[in-house]
Design an enzyme around this catalytic site. Sequence first.
Site, short mmCIF file in Angstrom:
data_model
loop_
_atom_site.label_atom_id
_atom_site.label_comp_id
_atom_site.label_asym_id
_atom_site.label_seq_id
_atom_site.Cartn_x
_atom_site.Cartn_y
_atom_site.Cartn_z
N ASP A 200 -62.37 -80.48 -58.70
CA ASP A 200 -62.67 -80.12 -57.31
C ASP A 200 -62.31 -78.66 -57.10
O ASP A 200 -61.27 -78.21 -57.55
CB ASP A 200 -61.89 -81.01 -56.33
CG ASP A 200 -62.61 -81.13 -55.00
OD1 ASP A 200 -62.95 -82.26 -54.62
OD2 ASP A 200 -62.85 -80.09 -54.35
N CYS B 264 -71.80 -85.80 -46.24
CA CYS B 264 -70.85 -86.37 -45.27
C CYS B 264 -70.49 -85.39 -44.17
O CYS B 264 -70.37 -85.75 -43.02
CB CYS B 264 -69.51 -86.66 -45.92
SG CYS B 264 -69.51 -87.93 -47.05
N ASP C 287 -70.49 -85.44 -53.23
CA ASP C 287 -71.49 -85.60 -52.17
C ASP C 287 -72.62 -84.59 -52.34
O ASP C 287 -73.45 -84.42 -51.48
CB ASP C 287 -70.85 -85.48 -50.77
CG ASP C 287 -70.27 -84.11 -50.52
OD1 ASP C 287 -70.22 -83.29 -51.46
OD2 ASP C 287 -69.87 -83.85 -49.37
N SER D 253 -60.04 -82.21 -41.25
CA SER D 253 -61.08 -83.22 -41.05
C SER D 253 -61.31 -84.09 -42.28
O SER D 253 -62.05 -85.05 -42.23
CB SER D 253 -62.40 -82.53 -40.66
OG SER D 253 -62.83 -81.70 -41.72
N ASN D 254 -60.67 -83.76 -43.42
CA ASN D 254 -60.78 -84.62 -44.62
C ASN D 254 -59.91 -85.86 -44.50
O ASN D 254 -60.17 -86.88 -45.14
CB ASN D 254 -60.27 -83.88 -45.87
CG ASN D 254 -61.08 -82.63 -46.23
OD1 ASN D 254 -60.56 -81.74 -46.85
ND2 ASN D 254 -62.34 -82.58 -45.84
N LEU D 255 -58.85 -85.77 -43.69
CA LEU D 255 -57.80 -86.78 -43.75
C LEU D 255 -58.22 -88.13 -43.17
O LEU D 255 -57.57 -89.14 -43.41
CB LEU D 255 -56.53 -86.28 -43.04
CG LEU D 255 -55.95 -84.96 -43.58
CD1 LEU D 255 -54.65 -84.63 -42.88
CD2 LEU D 255 -55.72 -85.02 -45.08
N CYS E 20 -79.50 -75.48 -38.78
CA CYS E 20 -78.65 -76.68 -38.90
C CYS E 20 -77.21 -76.20 -38.81
O CYS E 20 -76.94 -75.07 -38.42
CB CYS E 20 -78.92 -77.43 -40.21
SG CYS E 20 -78.32 -76.58 -41.68
#
Length: 378
Positions: A61, A185, A128, A68-70, A334
């Site tokens: 990674d 996501c 993703d 906001s990942n948690l 977007c």
Amino acid sequence: MPLSAAELSRYHRHLSLPELGRDGQERLKNARVVVIGAGGLGSPAALYLAAAGVGTLGLVDFDRVELSNLQRQVLFDTAAIGRAKAEAARERLLALNPEISVVAHTLTLDAGNVLDVLRGYVVLDVTDRLTTRYLVNDACVLLGKPLVSAAIHRFEGHAMTYLPGRGPCYRCLFPEAEEGVVASCAEAGVLGVLPGVLGTIQATEAIKIITGIGEPLVGRLATYDALELRFAEFPFTRRADCAVCGEHPTITAPLRTVASCDTADLSSVHRLTPSALRDRLASDGSRAALVLIDVRDPQEFDTCHLEGARNIPVAELARRVGELPDGCTPVFLCRSGRRSLTACALAIRAGIGAPAHLEGGLLAWAAEVDPTFEVARG
Ligand SMILES: [Zn+2]
């Protein structure tokens, strides 16, 4: 290597399963599994594999932990915000099981490094990114490595296993990337517990492959719908014309792909910076020649959008392309500039010669042009 007294105690409930037993546990100890993406799927997968005693776990990674990942990435706690994911995950997994080794690969997989990184591992693909999914599939076929893939979208997910010589690969199932139809996501939203189910399925498959127990998810696509709480499966077979695992493969080395988009030629796309778009909108002459098409989902559009923009979600664009007015240049918008680039590819395929998109998306617009513009920071 034989199991130590501490390991015999730690894995006691595995050793009590005659199907797995001491032999299976030793196989786990000698196994190497790489998890590509320490995110929503990678979190439960890596935690369970570490707990189960997989001797070497690799984590790929390049990202850092964000608040906001948690909501779904249970590998991380609040104190890890801002840290490199692969490093923070390594620490957490070693705290869970100090008997194993964890290798952090803080990098982005690409055609140049994928074979070296994946060599020697059983591979769990939990990314993703669609381009990475094909890259990893192709690398596993070329290396003859098992691969367990999973993907999630909003309330649904799917998983499948590739075993060399035993069944079809991901490309047999989805020969071509339908980028944009499956938004990532960050853009589309995802129920936090959903990756818990799919990532755990991936860990289960890895343990079965390593220990040789059970029936792997080969030639079957397992799907899970959280809202209906329904599992289903769809059988599929190897395609003789598969570009990578077929009779006459055309992919014989990892492909270099356009970042985040498929094989459409994007050289005719006008990539507008936020300030270039602002200047064009400010001039009456050029404003009239532009039509702003916001390709996010309607909920995102309703929260905030640029004045005069029309909403056509990217998943509907292919069938609604006739709604674009003649003689105007569509400027696709977007959140981050990813779906809008996909929209450009779709527009080009539909015969629109030179579409435009806002580079960096509305996030960049908010950062560079209009600080009062509120766009959710995924
Ligand atoms: Zn194939």
